[in-house]
Motif scaffolding. Structure first.
Motif, PDB file in Angstrom:
ATOM      1  N   LYS A  51       0.817  -1.274   0.105  1.00 15.97           N
ATOM      2  CA  LYS A  51      -0.110  -0.114   0.094  1.00 15.97           C
ATOM      3  C   LYS A  51       0.966   1.095  -0.037  1.00 15.97           C
ATOM      4  O   LYS A  51       2.115   1.270   0.287  1.00 15.97           O
ATOM      5  CB  LYS A  51      -0.725  -0.069   1.076  1.00 15.97           C
ATOM      6  N   GLU A  52       0.262   2.274  -0.366  1.00 11.90           N
ATOM      7  CA  GLU A  52       1.112   3.804  -0.402  1.00 11.90           C
ATOM      8  C   GLU A  52       1.411   3.906   1.196  1.00 11.90           C
ATOM      9  O   GLU A  52       0.655   3.429   2.066  1.00 11.90           O
ATOM     10  CB  GLU A  52       0.021   4.934  -0.724  1.00 11.90           C
ATOM     11  N   ASP A  53       2.572   4.281   1.314  1.00 10.17           N
ATOM     12  CA  ASP A  53       3.052   4.631   2.652  1.00 10.17           C
ATOM     13  C   ASP A  53       3.441   3.503   3.404  1.00 10.17           C
ATOM     14  O   ASP A  53       3.496   3.404   4.811  1.00 10.17           O
ATOM     15  CB  ASP A  53       2.377   5.462   3.416  1.00 10.17           C
ATOM     16  N   GLU A  54       3.991   2.189   2.681  1.00 13.08           N
ATOM     17  CA  GLU A  54       4.010   1.120   3.521  1.00 13.08           C
ATOM     18  C   GLU A  54       5.454   0.770   3.015  1.00 13.08           C
ATOM     19  O   GLU A  54       5.876   0.475   1.875  1.00 13.08           O
ATOM     20  CB  GLU A  54       3.076  -0.137   3.166  1.00 13.08           C
ATOM     21  N   CYS A  55       6.349   0.396   4.217  1.00  8.06           N
ATOM     22  CA  CYS A  55       7.709  -0.138   3.856  1.00  8.06           C
ATOM     23  C   CYS A  55       8.173  -1.044   5.005  1.00  8.06           C
ATOM     24  O   CYS A  55       7.948  -0.716   6.264  1.00  8.06           O
ATOM     25  CB  CYS A  55       8.663   1.146   3.975  1.00  8.06           C
ATOM     26  N   TYR A  56       8.626  -2.166   4.736  1.00  6.87           N
ATOM     27  CA  TYR A  56       9.086  -3.087   5.864  1.00  6.87           C
ATOM     28  C   TYR A  56      10.596  -3.329   5.493  1.00  6.87           C
ATOM     29  O   TYR A  56      11.211  -3.319   4.679  1.00  6.87           O
ATOM     30  CB  TYR A  56       8.386  -4.576   5.367  1.00  6.87           C
ATOM     31  N   ILE A  57      11.193  -3.107   7.151  1.00 13.91           N
ATOM     32  CA  ILE A  57      12.735  -3.362   6.872  1.00 13.91           C
ATOM     33  C   ILE A  57      12.817  -4.204   8.494  1.00 13.91           C
ATOM     34  O   ILE A  57      12.050  -4.266   9.569  1.00 13.91           O
ATOM     35  CB  ILE A  57      13.331  -1.939   7.243  1.00 13.91           C
ATOM     36  N   ARG A  58      14.110  -4.371   8.624  1.00 17.91           N
ATOM     37  CA  ARG A  58      14.331  -5.116  10.001  1.00 17.91           C
ATOM     38  C   ARG A  58      14.165  -3.922  11.148  1.00 17.91           C
ATOM     39  O   ARG A  58      14.656  -2.747  10.961  1.00 17.91           O
ATOM     40  CB  ARG A  58      15.792  -5.669  10.062  1.00 17.91           C
ATOM     41  N   GLU A  59      13.879  -4.322  12.200  1.00 14.95           N
ATOM     42  CA  GLU A  59      13.750  -3.464  13.457  1.00 14.95           C
ATOM     43  C   GLU A  59      14.869  -2.588  13.890  1.00 14.95           C
ATOM     44  O   GLU A  59      14.560  -1.348  13.718  1.00 14.95           O
ATOM     45  CB  GLU A  59      13.535  -4.192  14.767  1.00 14.95           C
ATOM     46  N   THR A  60      15.891  -3.199  13.924  1.00 16.10           N
ATOM     47  CA  THR A  60      17.394  -2.253  14.183  1.00 16.10           C
ATOM     48  C   THR A  60      17.226  -1.479  12.733  1.00 16.10           C
ATOM     49  O   THR A  60      17.834  -0.142  13.273  1.00 16.10           O
ATOM     50  CB  THR A  60      18.469  -3.262  14.024  1.00 16.10           C
ATOM     51  N   VAL A  61      17.283  -1.585  11.559  1.00 17.64           N
ATOM     52  CA  VAL A  61      17.162  -0.442  10.635  1.00 17.64           C
ATOM     53  C   VAL A  61      16.337   0.618  10.699  1.00 17.64           C
ATOM     54  O   VAL A  61      16.554   1.557  10.729  1.00 17.64           O
ATOM     55  CB  VAL A  61      17.021  -1.214   9.079  1.00 17.64           C
ATOM     56  N   ALA A  62      14.987   0.194  11.314  1.00 13.34           N
ATOM     57  CA  ALA A  62      13.936   1.091  11.558  1.00 13.34           C
ATOM     58  C   ALA A  62      14.678   2.316  12.561  1.00 13.34           C
ATOM     59  O   ALA A  62      14.398   3.199  12.632  1.00 13.34           O
ATOM     60  CB  ALA A  62      12.527   0.597  11.923  1.00 13.34           C
ATOM     61  N   ILE A  63      15.199   1.681  13.749  1.00 12.94           N
ATOM     62  CA  ILE A  63      15.702   2.478  14.715  1.00 12.94           C
ATOM     63  C   ILE A  63      16.627   3.443  14.508  1.00 12.94           C
ATOM     64  O   ILE A  63      16.698   4.684  14.413  1.00 12.94           O
ATOM     65  CB  ILE A  63      16.108   1.656  15.995  1.00 12.94           C
ATOM     66  N   MET A  64      17.671   2.819  13.512  1.00 16.88           N
ATOM     67  CA  MET A  64      18.673   3.622  12.992  1.00 16.88           C
ATOM     68  C   MET A  64      18.284   4.434  11.964  1.00 16.88           C
ATOM     69  O   MET A  64      18.869   5.721  12.057  1.00 16.88           O
ATOM     70  CB  MET A  64      19.690   2.646  12.117  1.00 16.88           C
ATOM     71  N   LEU A  65      17.217   4.345  11.245  1.00 14.87           N
ATOM     72  CA  LEU A  65      16.773   5.383  10.235  1.00 14.87           C
ATOM     73  C   LEU A  65      16.084   6.570  11.091  1.00 14.87           C
ATOM     74  O   LEU A  65      16.042   7.909  10.677  1.00 14.87           O
ATOM     75  CB  LEU A  65      15.477   4.848   9.238  1.00 14.87           C
ATOM     76  N   SER A  66      15.298   6.247  12.014  1.00 16.32           N
ATOM     77  CA  SER A  66      14.780   7.100  12.890  1.00 16.32           C
ATOM     78  C   SER A  66      15.953   8.314  13.752  1.00 16.32           C
ATOM     79  O   SER A  66      15.880   9.353  13.785  1.00 16.32           O
ATOM     80  CB  SER A  66      14.083   6.601  14.176  1.00 16.32           C
ATOM     81  N   GLN A  67      16.897   7.537  14.072  1.00 20.33           N
ATOM     82  CA  GLN A  67      18.314   8.374  14.592  1.00 20.33           C
ATOM     83  C   GLN A  67      18.678   9.019  13.413  1.00 20.33           C
ATOM     84  O   GLN A  67      18.951  10.431  13.579  1.00 20.33           O
ATOM     85  CB  GLN A  67      19.195   7.265  15.118  1.00 20.33           C
ATOM     86  N   ALA A  68      18.896   8.636  12.005  1.00 22.93           N
ATOM     87  CA  ALA A  68      19.421   9.342  11.098  1.00 22.93           C
ATOM     88  C   ALA A  68      18.262  10.812  10.846  1.00 22.93           C
ATOM     89  O   ALA A  68      18.733  11.760  10.616  1.00 22.93           O
ATOM     90  CB  ALA A  68      19.438   8.563   9.756  1.00 22.93           C
TER      91      ALA A  68
END
Length: 196
Positions: A51-68
């Motif tokens: 769906k629009e606005d949907e992206c799946y990644i590993r949890e650590t990657v999600a945390i690192m992206l939030s940090q970035a």
């Protein structure tokens, strides 16, 4: 500015790095950040039925992206245009690029087309990084959602796409340096064959 003297790993050596299962679940990036713009590449979205606005990644990657995202200057946002994709999707994307290169170079052997395709998209004969959920494709936008000039289109198959290309403007080099700086500070490694 970007460090042109930084040691760059070759594609050949990169494919020799053993990928190990981390037993981490795939998560929705949206559950970790409301600020990051999600605009998944058309082919991945189509083949993965996202769906629009949907992206799946590993949890650590999600945390690192939030940090970035938190390291970006005010009024700038990260924009993710690819994350996890299945091996089936990877094969389809590889086929699309293979056909595009073969059409552009009709006199080339299939092996030469394959070698050129391997420069621009991971060959599904090995385990491609995106199929692990540990790789992402990103850029930066201004506060209005307009992508910063990075010197080439994302997913472009040109020499200008390489992270340290000399054939791009000073402005594009500067914008790439912002991206490289925040992602490396957040624990990511840049893939030198692409700026994204």
């Amino acid at each position: 500015m970007m460090d042109k003297n930084k040691k760059i790993i070759s594609d050949f050596l990169l494919t020799k790095i053993q990928i190990k299962e981390c037993k981490e679940s795939l998560v929705s990036l949206r559950d970790f950040s409301k600020e990051i713009i999600i605009d998944i590449d058309y082919l991945t979205r189509k083949y993965e039925k996202l769906k629009e606005d949907e992206c799946y990644i590993r949890e650590t990657v999600a945390i690192m992206l939030s940090q970035a995202q938190s390291l970006l200057p005010e009024n700038y946002k990260l924009k993710v245009f690819d994350g996890f994709r299945s091996l089936k999707t990877q094969k389809k994307i590889y086929c699309v690029i293979f056909k595009k290169i073969a059409k552009k170079n009709p006199r080339w052997s299939l092996k030469k087309v394959e070698l050129e395709t391997d420069k621009w998209v991971a060959n599904p004969k090995t385990l491609p990084p995106h199929t692990t959920g540990g790789a992402i494709d990103i850029t930066i936008t201004n506060k209005y959602g307009k992508e910063l000039n990075m010197g080439s289109e994302k997913n472009s198959i040109s020499e200008k796409s390489k992270t340290y290309s000399r054939n791009i403007s000073k402005n594009a080099k500067y914008n790439r340096s912002i991206l490289i700086n925040i992602i490396t500070k957040s624990g990511f490694t840049n893939y030198p064959g692409e700026w994204w």
